[in-house]
Motif scaffolding. Sequence first.
Motif, PDB file in Angstrom:
ATOM      1  N   ALA A 345       0.833  -1.215   0.000  1.00 13.69           N
ATOM      2  CA  ALA A 345       0.000   0.000   0.000  1.00 13.69           C
ATOM      3  C   ALA A 345       0.861   1.257   0.000  1.00 13.69           C
ATOM      4  O   ALA A 345       0.555   2.240  -0.690  1.00 13.69           O
ATOM      5  CB  ALA A 345      -0.930  -0.009   1.201  1.00 13.69           C
ATOM      6  N   THR A 393      -4.459  -0.015  -2.897  1.00  9.20           N
ATOM      7  CA  THR A 393      -4.690   1.045  -1.919  1.00  9.20           C
ATOM      8  C   THR A 393      -3.598   2.106  -1.993  1.00  9.20           C
ATOM      9  O   THR A 393      -2.494   1.846  -1.532  1.00  9.20           O
ATOM     10  CB  THR A 393      -4.694   0.433  -0.505  1.00  9.20           C
ATOM     11  OG1 THR A 393      -5.462  -0.771  -0.506  1.00  9.20           O
ATOM     12  CG2 THR A 393      -5.218   1.383   0.520  1.00  9.20           C
ATOM     13  N   LEU A 394      -3.877   3.299  -2.453  1.00  5.14           N
ATOM     14  CA  LEU A 394      -5.081   3.640  -3.185  1.00  5.14           C
ATOM     15  C   LEU A 394      -4.693   4.262  -4.503  1.00  5.14           C
ATOM     16  O   LEU A 394      -3.589   4.752  -4.651  1.00  5.14           O
ATOM     17  CB  LEU A 394      -6.018   4.558  -2.378  1.00  5.14           C
ATOM     18  CG  LEU A 394      -5.438   5.835  -1.774  1.00  5.14           C
ATOM     19  CD1 LEU A 394      -5.443   6.991  -2.753  1.00  5.14           C
ATOM     20  CD2 LEU A 394      -6.216   6.230  -0.532  1.00  5.14           C
ATOM     21  N   THR A 424     -11.241   2.689  -4.131  1.00  4.49           N
ATOM     22  CA  THR A 424     -10.083   1.783  -4.099  1.00  4.49           C
ATOM     23  C   THR A 424      -9.573   1.570  -2.675  1.00  4.49           C
ATOM     24  O   THR A 424      -9.045   0.501  -2.363  1.00  4.49           O
ATOM     25  CB  THR A 424      -8.938   2.330  -4.977  1.00  4.49           C
ATOM     26  OG1 THR A 424      -8.473   3.594  -4.480  1.00  4.49           O
ATOM     27  CG2 THR A 424      -9.398   2.494  -6.419  1.00  4.49           C
ATOM     28  N   LEU A 425      -9.723   2.576  -1.821  1.00  2.99           N
ATOM     29  CA  LEU A 425      -9.361   2.389  -0.409  1.00  2.99           C
ATOM     30  C   LEU A 425     -10.265   1.352   0.239  1.00  2.99           C
ATOM     31  O   LEU A 425      -9.783   0.427   0.916  1.00  2.99           O
ATOM     32  CB  LEU A 425      -9.464   3.722   0.334  1.00  2.99           C
ATOM     33  CG  LEU A 425      -9.236   3.668   1.848  1.00  2.99           C
ATOM     34  CD1 LEU A 425      -7.844   3.139   2.178  1.00  2.99           C
ATOM     35  CD2 LEU A 425      -9.452   5.044   2.470  1.00  2.99           C
ATOM     36  N   GLY A 428      -9.319  -2.139  -1.063  1.00  7.49           N
ATOM     37  CA  GLY A 428      -8.124  -2.697  -0.447  1.00  7.49           C
ATOM     38  C   GLY A 428      -8.378  -3.220   0.948  1.00  7.49           C
ATOM     39  O   GLY A 428      -7.940  -4.318   1.305  1.00  7.49           O
TER      40      GLY A 428
END
Length: 444
Positions: A345, A393-394, A424-425, A428
Motif C-alpha cells: 500500500a 490502496t489507493l 479503491t481504499l 483494499g
Amino acid sequence: MTLDLLQVLASLLAGIAVIILLTAKYRVHAFFALFLACFVTGLCVQLPVAGIIAAMKEGFGNIMRSLGFIIVLGTTLGVLLEHSGSTRVMAASILRLVGERYAALAMNITGIIVGLPVFCDSGYIVLSGLNQSLARRTRTPVVIMAASLASGLYAMHCLIPPHPGATAAAGVIGADFGRLILMGILVAVPAALVGCWWAHIAGRKIPAAPQEADTAAATEAGPAPSAGMAFMPVVVPIILIAAGAFTGAGEGAAGWRRIWQILGDPVAALSVGVLLAFAGIRRDKRQAAGALLQEAVEKAGGILVITGAGGAFGAVLAATRLGPLISEALPLGSLGLLFPFLVAALLKTAQGSSTVAIITAASIVQPLLPALGLNSPTGQLLCILSLGAGSMTLSHANDSYFWVISRFSGLEMKTMLKVYSVATLWMGLTSLAIVYILSLFLQY
C-alpha cells in the motif's frame, strides 16, 4: 548486528527511493528503475559488482522460466477478446440478465469477468462506449457507472494471474498459480462489489450529467460472436485450472486424472483459451491473425521485462541477507498478513503503479516469510493476496489507470478523488479483511 541491519535497511530504502523517483517523477520505464535499484541497493551493502550482476541474472532467469509463457498467453487472450468483440458481447449479456435498472451492477460484473484476461486500462477503454451509452439511457450519473466498471476491472487486475503484478509475486514467492487464481477470485469479487457500492453511495451526492467522451476505440462496428463463444475463452480455462488444482496426480493415478492435471496447468489452460478466442473471431478477420499476435507479443514484452527486473531486484535483496537481519531484530510474527499489505500500500500510494508496487513488495517480503509465519504453501498464497490488496490502496493522480477512467468518462479530478479513489481504499481494506477471514479457515 545493529549496524548491519541499519545499513541493509538504508540500502533498501535507497533502492525504493530510486524506483519511486524514476517512475513517479521522471516517468522512466519501470524496467530501468528496477534495474538501477538493483545496483543502488547492492552497492550500498558493498556487494561486488560481479555478484550483483550474477544475482540479477539468476533472479531474472528464474522469473522468466516460471512466468514467461503465462504472461504471453494471458496477454494474447486479452488482445483476441478485445479484437473479436467478445468483451462487448459479455457486457450486453450480463446487462440483459441483470436488467437496466441495475446497469451499474451489470457493468461491475462485466468488469469482473472481462478483467480476468484483459488488463484494466484496455478493458475500460473497450467498454467505455457501452458504459456511456447505458448512463444516458438509464439516466444514471456517469460517475457511478464509471467507478462501478473501473472497480470490477481493477480488482481482478490487482489480485489474479495472468495479470503481471500477481503473476510476478507468485513467481517471487513461489506459490501455486492454479490455487492463487481460485483464491484470488474469492477475494476480488467482494472487493469489486464494495467498489460498486461506494460508487452508488458517493456518486449520488455528485450531480453530473453523462458527458461525451472519446470512445472511438470502443465502438468498433461489425458482427460479434455469440454469447457462448464470447464467454468460453474465459470460463473454460478457469474450469480447467480448478480441475487441475483439485485433481491429484501421482505415479499410480488414473489416466484421466493425469489428463486433467496436464490441462489444469495454467500454460495449457490459457492455451486452450487462446484457441477458443481464435474460434470467436469472424472468418473474414482471421487474415489479421498475424498482426494480432504481433500486438500481443509487443504488449507482453513490456510486461515480461518489468516482471523479470522485479525478480532480479528480489535476488539482490536476498543476497543482502535482509530477511534474517530484520527477522532477528523485529517482532514480525505479530504483524503476519498486515505487513505485506502495508508495504504494498505504501509503494502503491507513493508511485502509482500497482504492478511495480506488488513486484517490489514481494521482493521485500519474500525473505521475511518465515518470520511472518507465512512460509507454508497456504501462507504464501495468503501473502500474495495481502500484497494484491495493498496494491489497490489507493489509486489517485499518479496512477495511469486513474487518468484513463477520467478521460474516457469525462470526469473531473475532484470527482474522481471523491468517488473512485475512495472506492479503491475500501476495496483494499475489504480484500485484506477477506484474506484474514480465509486465514482463519485455512491451516498455514
